[in-house]
Design a protein around this motif. Structure first.
Motif, short mmCIF file in Angstrom:
data_model
loop_
_atom_site.label_atom_id
_atom_site.label_comp_id
_atom_site.label_asym_id
_atom_site.label_seq_id
_atom_site.Cartn_x
_atom_site.Cartn_y
_atom_site.Cartn_z
N LYS A 66 -6.66 9.26 -8.19
CA LYS A 66 -6.70 9.59 -9.62
C LYS A 66 -6.49 8.36 -10.50
O LYS A 66 -6.97 8.30 -11.61
CB LYS A 66 -5.63 10.62 -9.94
N SER A 67 -5.80 7.38 -9.99
CA SER A 67 -5.45 6.21 -10.79
C SER A 67 -6.40 5.05 -10.50
O SER A 67 -6.50 4.58 -9.36
CB SER A 67 -4.01 5.79 -10.47
N ARG A 68 -7.06 4.57 -11.53
CA ARG A 68 -7.96 3.42 -11.39
C ARG A 68 -7.17 2.16 -11.03
O ARG A 68 -7.62 1.33 -10.26
CB ARG A 68 -8.74 3.22 -12.70
N VAL A 69 -5.96 2.05 -11.57
CA VAL A 69 -5.11 0.90 -11.28
C VAL A 69 -4.74 0.88 -9.79
O VAL A 69 -4.86 -0.14 -9.12
CB VAL A 69 -3.84 0.90 -12.16
N LEU A 70 -4.31 2.03 -9.27
CA LEU A 70 -3.96 2.12 -7.85
C LEU A 70 -5.17 1.85 -6.97
O LEU A 70 -5.07 1.18 -5.94
CB LEU A 70 -3.36 3.50 -7.54
N GLU A 71 -6.31 2.35 -7.39
CA GLU A 71 -7.57 2.11 -6.65
C GLU A 71 -7.82 0.61 -6.49
O GLU A 71 -8.07 0.13 -5.38
CB GLU A 71 -8.73 2.76 -7.42
N TYR A 72 -7.74 -0.13 -7.58
CA TYR A 72 -8.01 -1.57 -7.51
C TYR A 72 -6.89 -2.33 -6.82
O TYR A 72 -7.15 -3.33 -6.14
CB TYR A 72 -8.32 -2.15 -8.89
N LEU A 73 -5.67 -1.87 -6.96
CA LEU A 73 -4.57 -2.50 -6.23
C LEU A 73 -4.79 -2.37 -4.72
O LEU A 73 -4.61 -3.35 -3.97
CB LEU A 73 -3.23 -1.88 -6.61
N LEU A 74 -5.20 -1.21 -4.27
CA LEU A 74 -5.46 -1.01 -2.85
C LEU A 74 -6.67 -1.81 -2.37
O LEU A 74 -6.66 -2.39 -1.28
CB LEU A 74 -5.64 0.48 -2.54
N LYS A 75 -7.72 -1.84 -3.18
CA LYS A 75 -8.90 -2.63 -2.82
C LYS A 75 -8.55 -4.11 -2.67
O LYS A 75 -8.92 -4.76 -1.68
CB LYS A 75 -10.01 -2.48 -3.87
N PHE A 76 -7.82 -4.65 -3.65
CA PHE A 76 -7.45 -6.06 -3.59
C PHE A 76 -6.43 -6.33 -2.49
O PHE A 76 -6.46 -7.39 -1.87
CB PHE A 76 -6.96 -6.56 -4.95
N ALA A 77 -5.55 -5.38 -2.24
CA ALA A 77 -4.59 -5.56 -1.14
C ALA A 77 -5.33 -5.64 0.18
O ALA A 77 -5.06 -6.53 1.00
CB ALA A 77 -3.58 -4.42 -1.12
N TYR A 78 -6.27 -4.74 0.39
CA TYR A 78 -7.06 -4.77 1.62
C TYR A 78 -7.84 -6.08 1.75
O TYR A 78 -7.84 -6.73 2.79
CB TYR A 78 -8.00 -3.56 1.69
N PHE A 79 -8.48 -6.47 0.66
CA PHE A 79 -9.26 -7.72 0.68
C PHE A 79 -8.35 -8.92 0.97
O PHE A 79 -8.69 -9.78 1.78
CB PHE A 79 -9.99 -7.93 -0.65
N ASN A 80 -7.22 -8.98 0.31
CA ASN A 80 -6.31 -10.12 0.50
C ASN A 80 -5.73 -10.17 1.90
O ASN A 80 -5.53 -11.26 2.46
CB ASN A 80 -5.22 -10.12 -0.56
N ILE A 81 -5.45 -9.02 2.49
CA ILE A 81 -4.99 -8.99 3.88
C ILE A 81 -6.08 -9.56 4.79
O ILE A 81 -5.81 -10.40 5.66
CB ILE A 81 -4.59 -7.57 4.31
N CYS A 82 -7.31 -9.12 4.60
CA CYS A 82 -8.43 -9.63 5.40
C CYS A 82 -8.64 -11.13 5.16
O CYS A 82 -8.90 -11.88 6.11
CB CYS A 82 -9.71 -8.87 5.09
N LEU A 83 -8.50 -11.55 3.92
CA LEU A 83 -8.67 -12.96 3.59
C LEU A 83 -7.58 -13.81 4.25
O LEU A 83 -7.87 -14.86 4.83
CB LEU A 83 -8.66 -13.15 2.07
N CYS A 84 -6.36 -13.34 4.19
CA CYS A 84 -5.25 -14.08 4.84
C CYS A 84 -5.46 -14.15 6.35
O CYS A 84 -5.26 -15.21 6.95
CB CYS A 84 -3.91 -13.42 4.54
N LEU A 85 -5.84 -13.04 6.95
CA LEU A 85 -6.11 -13.05 8.39
C LEU A 85 -7.24 -14.04 8.72
O LEU A 85 -7.16 -14.75 9.72
CB LEU A 85 -6.49 -11.65 8.89
N GLY A 86 -8.23 -14.07 7.86
CA GLY A 86 -9.32 -15.02 8.06
C GLY A 86 -8.86 -16.46 7.96
O GLY A 86 -9.23 -17.30 8.79
N PHE A 87 -8.04 -16.74 6.97
CA PHE A 87 -7.54 -18.11 6.81
C PHE A 87 -6.63 -18.51 7.97
O PHE A 87 -6.65 -19.65 8.42
CB PHE A 87 -6.78 -18.28 5.49
N ILE A 88 -5.84 -17.58 8.44
CA ILE A 88 -4.90 -17.89 9.53
C ILE A 88 -5.60 -18.02 10.87
O ILE A 88 -5.41 -19.00 11.59
CB ILE A 88 -3.78 -16.83 9.60
N PHE A 89 -6.43 -17.03 11.21
CA PHE A 89 -6.98 -16.97 12.55
C PHE A 89 -8.38 -17.54 12.70
O PHE A 89 -8.79 -17.93 13.78
CB PHE A 89 -6.99 -15.52 13.06
N LEU A 90 -9.13 -17.57 11.61
CA LEU A 90 -10.52 -17.99 11.72
C LEU A 90 -10.85 -19.18 10.81
O LEU A 90 -11.95 -19.29 10.30
CB LEU A 90 -11.45 -16.82 11.37
#
Length: 171
Positions: free
Chosen positions: A98-122
Motif C-alpha cells: 500500500k505504501s509507495r515509500v515502503l515499496e521503493y525502500l524494499l526495491k532499493f534495499a534488495y538492489f543494494n544488497i545485490c550490489l554489495c554482494l557483487g562488490f564483495i564477491f565478484l
C-alpha cells in the motif's frame, strides 16, 4: 486447463526461455552491453507473470536460472540468477504494498544488497578491465540511479505489453 491452452503456455514459455538464455549467453561473451542484455533477459519473466501468473513466473525463473547455469558455466550467469532473473517477481510483490515509500525502500534495499554482494564477491567480474577513479560510494550512487531508470523502464515495458502487445498476441 484444456490441451490447447497448455500447449500455448508451454510453447510461449519455451520460446521466452530460449530468448532469456540467449541474452544471458550474449551478456557473458560480449565485451559491451552486458547490463542491457541482462535487463532485456529480465523482461521475459514479466511476460510469463502477466500471461500465466506468479507461480508460472517462479517456475520460469527457476528453469531459466538452472538452464543458464548449465549451458553457461561461468560467473557471468550470477547477475541474472541473483538479481535480474528474479527482479520481476520481487517487483510484483513490492508493488502490491500500500505504501509507495515502503515499496521503493524494499526495491532499493534488495538492489543494494545485490550490489554489495557483487562488490564483495565478484569484484573482478564487475570491474573487468575497468580502473575505478571514483570512490566506491559514488559508483554505488550512480548505480542506484541506473537501477531507478531500469525499474522505470521495466514498468513501462509491463504497461506496453499489457496494453498493446497482449491484446494483439491473443495468448
Amino acid at each position: 486447463m484444456n490441451n490447447a491452452t497448455r500447449v500455448k503456455k508451454i510453447t510461449l514459455s519455451g520460446i521466452l526461455l530460449g530468448f532469456t538464455v540467449i541474452c544471458v549467453f550474449l551478456a557473458s561473451v560480449l565485451p559491451t552491453s552486458r547490463l542491457s542484455l541482462y535487463a532485456i533477459s529480465s523482461l521475459f519473466t514479466a511476460i510469463i507473470i502477466i500471461e500465466f501468473g506468479t507461480k508460472a513466473g517462479w517456475t520460469f525463473y527457476a528453469a531459466s536460472a538452472v538452464l543458464s547455469a548449465i549451458l553457461i558455466p561461468r560467473l557471468e550467469v550470477l547477475p541474472y540468477v541473483v538479481f535480474f532473473g528474479v527482479y520481476g517477481l520481487f517487483k510484483l510483490y513490492f508493488e502490491k504494498l500500500k505504501s509507495r515509500v515502503l515499496e521503493y525502500l524494499l526495491k532499493f534495499a534488495y538492489f543494494n544488497i545485490c550490489l554489495c554482494l557483487g562488490f564483495i564477491f565478484l569484484k573482478e567480474f564487475i570491474m573487468a578491465g575497468v580502473e575505478l577513479t571514483a570512490p566506491v560510494y559514488i559508483v554505488a550512487a550512480l548505480m542506484e540511479i541506473v537501477f531507478l531508470v531500469y525499474d522505470y523502464v521495466y514498468t513501462l515495458f509491463i504497461r506496453f505489453y499489457s496494453s498493446t502487445l497482449k491484446p494483439k498476441l491473443k495468448i
